[in-house]
Write a protein that holds these residues in place. Structure first.
Motif, short mmCIF file in Angstrom:
data_model
loop_
_atom_site.label_atom_id
_atom_site.label_comp_id
_atom_site.label_asym_id
_atom_site.label_seq_id
_atom_site.Cartn_x
_atom_site.Cartn_y
_atom_site.Cartn_z
N GLU A 11 -38.51 42.39 -39.06
CA GLU A 11 -37.33 42.65 -39.68
C GLU A 11 -36.63 43.54 -38.91
O GLU A 11 -35.35 43.69 -38.80
CB GLU A 11 -37.68 43.01 -41.02
N LEU A 12 -37.17 44.71 -38.57
CA LEU A 12 -36.52 45.65 -37.93
C LEU A 12 -36.00 45.30 -36.51
O LEU A 12 -34.79 45.43 -36.12
CB LEU A 12 -37.36 46.96 -37.39
N ASP A 13 -36.67 44.16 -35.99
CA ASP A 13 -36.10 43.68 -34.64
C ASP A 13 -34.99 42.91 -34.90
O ASP A 13 -33.94 42.91 -34.18
CB ASP A 13 -37.14 42.75 -34.10
N THR A 14 -34.73 42.07 -35.78
CA THR A 14 -33.79 41.15 -36.48
C THR A 14 -32.48 42.21 -36.68
O THR A 14 -31.38 41.69 -36.08
CB THR A 14 -34.07 40.71 -37.76
N ARG A 15 -32.81 43.18 -37.38
CA ARG A 15 -31.66 44.30 -37.59
C ARG A 15 -31.14 44.88 -36.24
O ARG A 15 -29.85 44.80 -36.34
CB ARG A 15 -32.03 45.50 -38.47
N ARG A 16 -31.71 45.15 -35.41
CA ARG A 16 -31.60 45.56 -34.04
C ARG A 16 -30.64 44.64 -33.38
O ARG A 16 -29.41 44.83 -33.01
CB ARG A 16 -32.60 46.06 -33.01
N GLN A 18 -28.72 42.50 -34.74
CA GLN A 18 -27.48 42.29 -35.42
C GLN A 18 -26.48 43.42 -35.26
O GLN A 18 -25.61 43.47 -36.11
CB GLN A 18 -27.89 41.89 -36.97
N HIS A 19 -27.12 44.38 -34.55
CA HIS A 19 -26.23 45.78 -34.65
C HIS A 19 -26.31 46.46 -36.05
O HIS A 19 -25.29 46.95 -36.29
CB HIS A 19 -25.17 45.71 -34.07
N LEU A 20 -27.29 46.03 -36.68
CA LEU A 20 -27.34 46.75 -38.21
C LEU A 20 -28.40 47.73 -38.52
O LEU A 20 -28.28 48.31 -39.43
CB LEU A 20 -27.62 45.67 -39.27
N TYR A 21 -28.80 48.28 -37.45
CA TYR A 21 -30.22 49.28 -37.37
C TYR A 21 -29.40 50.40 -37.52
O TYR A 21 -28.35 50.86 -36.57
CB TYR A 21 -30.90 49.28 -35.97
N ARG A 22 -29.83 51.45 -38.44
CA ARG A 22 -29.16 52.91 -38.65
C ARG A 22 -30.10 53.92 -38.04
O ARG A 22 -31.41 53.86 -38.39
CB ARG A 22 -28.78 52.82 -40.05
N THR A 23 -29.48 54.82 -37.62
CA THR A 23 -30.43 55.95 -36.96
C THR A 23 -29.70 57.30 -37.79
O THR A 23 -28.32 57.25 -37.83
CB THR A 23 -30.23 56.05 -35.59
N ARG A 24 -30.45 58.41 -37.60
CA ARG A 24 -29.67 59.65 -38.13
C ARG A 24 -29.46 60.56 -36.96
O ARG A 24 -30.33 60.56 -35.75
CB ARG A 24 -31.18 60.20 -39.03
N ARG A 25 -28.27 61.09 -37.10
CA ARG A 25 -27.99 62.36 -36.08
C ARG A 25 -28.52 63.61 -36.55
O ARG A 25 -28.50 63.76 -37.78
CB ARG A 25 -26.69 62.39 -35.70
#
Ligand code: PLP
Length: 386
Positions: A11-16, A18-25
């Motif tokens: 599921e995480l791969d799918t999100r990546r 789709q450009h929907l993966y979220r990261t924290r700065r």
């Protein structure tokens, strides 16, 4: 990787993809226009610290004083031994500020919304919500067990028939005041009329209006010249314009007493540290009396909109500090945010499911701590990137 997590990893791969993966700065320092992110200095336009109080010395001093007077933590829930004189004084000041009999502190806005809706509505009732309402309001509706009816954003013509045809015992209309990802306002006078006509209760979440709108910072209700009687349930958050943390619900004595007895997110949690409440008493005072913060903010917004119009940027219909630029495509929004970051400007790309599919955007926000020059710099970098 342990095979147990394979489905999650997929599921995480799918999100990546789709450009929907979220990261924290990682921000190494206080909130403000200039941040140090991963060792890099950036000019930020994405906080909700609208009045610039999160790092304002008198508020920090009050937090220190609060820690000295009350310690680091509350140690218990409000109904046990965690309700301090700092919490109590802040509640009384918030009640006076909002012109209501009582106010009740919650640890977060998320908890205020879920707890209040689930306490006030249940099976056999109906909750009517704007499609763009904040996730915490929607979640409260789901948690309540009432029938959740969502209406087209800002469209009174859509809610009217829903209310007219509803046979629910109790009808609760719930709306954001200022919509958090769009910056526009709910049609509050029409919602009030609609609630009165159909004997519904009206709950307003003014997380982005309080402190910002109205001459005295009393938010959407002041902006529309309404009063406490017509909007009987008001939610405000303290982590945005007030610069600290927490939230409150304000209203009539009976309603607040009912929440104290029934709102599970109020009862079953540790009270916020009293030092935070103590600091918020100072920021509430500043938010009310330092009118220059709202005036300066309005000047910055006007300056930005004027410049953006000249550049033909895709502005949205907003006069609040939330000034999104509509991009549409998710990947493009992510790329634009990255291009801005390379040039030293921090603005986050807001993507589905936070906003509807096909409406990804750059959510630009202004605070009273920004300068006119910083707005000009933003405009010139936007011109380069867009
Ligand atoms: C931020 C926000 C909340 C949640 O408040 P927190 O104190 O951050 O949990 C609730 N409603 C709206 C409209 C918000 O923007």
């Amino acid at each position: 990787m342990n095979p147990r997590w394979e489905s999650l990893a997929r599921e995480l791969d799918t999100r990546r993809a789709q450009h929907l993966y979220r990261t924290r700065r990682i921000n190494d320092g206080p909130q403000g226009p200039e941040l140090k992110i991963d060792g890099k200095s950036v000019l930020a336009f994405c906080s909700n610290d609208y009045l610039g109080l999160a790092n304002y010395p008198p508020v920090i001093a009050a937090l220190n004083e609060g820690a000295r007077l009350y310690g680091a933590g509350s140690g218990a829930a409000h109904l046990v031994s965690g309700h301090s004189s700092a919490h109590h004084a802040l509640e009384e000041e918030l009640a006076a500020f909002t012109g209501r009999q009582r106010a009740l502190l919650f640890s977060t806005g998320y908890m205020a919304n879920t707890g209040t809706i689930a306490a006030l509505a249940g099976r056999g009732d109906a909750v009517f919500q704007d499609r763009l309402n904040h996730a915490s309001l929607i979640d409260g509706g789901l948690l309540s067990g009432a029938r959740l009816q969502r209406y087209t954003h800002g469209h009174i013509g859509a809610i009217e028939p829903q209310l007219a045809h509803s046979s629910a015992k109790r009808k609760l209309i719930v709306s954001d005041g200022v919509f958090s990802m769009d910056g526009d306002l709910a049609p509050l006078p029409q919602l009030v009329a609609c609630a009165e006509k159909h004997a519904a209760w009206l709950m307003l979440d003014d997380a982005h209006g309080l402190g910002v709108l109205g001459a005295g910072g009393r938010g959407c209700i002041e902006h529309f010249s309404l009063n406490a009687a017509t909007v009987p349930i008001l939610v405000g958050t303290l982590g945005k314009a007030f610069g600290t943390f927490g939230a409150f619900v304000a209203g009539d004595e009976v309603m607040i007493e009912y929440l104290i007895q029934s709102a599970r997110s109020y009862i079953y949690t540790t009270a916020m540290p009293p030092a935070i409440a103590h600091a918020t008493r100072t920021s509430l005072r500043l938010a009310q009396h330092e009118h220059w913060r709202r005036e300066h903010l309005q000047e910055l917004i006007a300056r930005f909109r004027h410049g953006a119009q000249q550049l033909d940027l895709p502005l949205m219909d907003s006069f609040t500090p939330i000034q999104p630029l509509l991009v549409g495509d998710t990947q493009r929004a992510v790329e634009l945010s990255a291009a801005l970051y390379e040039r030293g400007i921090l603005i986050s790309a807001i993507r589905p499911p936070t906003v509807p599919e096909g409406s990804a955007r750059l959510r630009i926000t202004f605070t009273a701590a920004h300068s006119g020059q910083q707005v000009d710099r933003l405009l010139s970098v936007l011109a380069e990137v867009l």
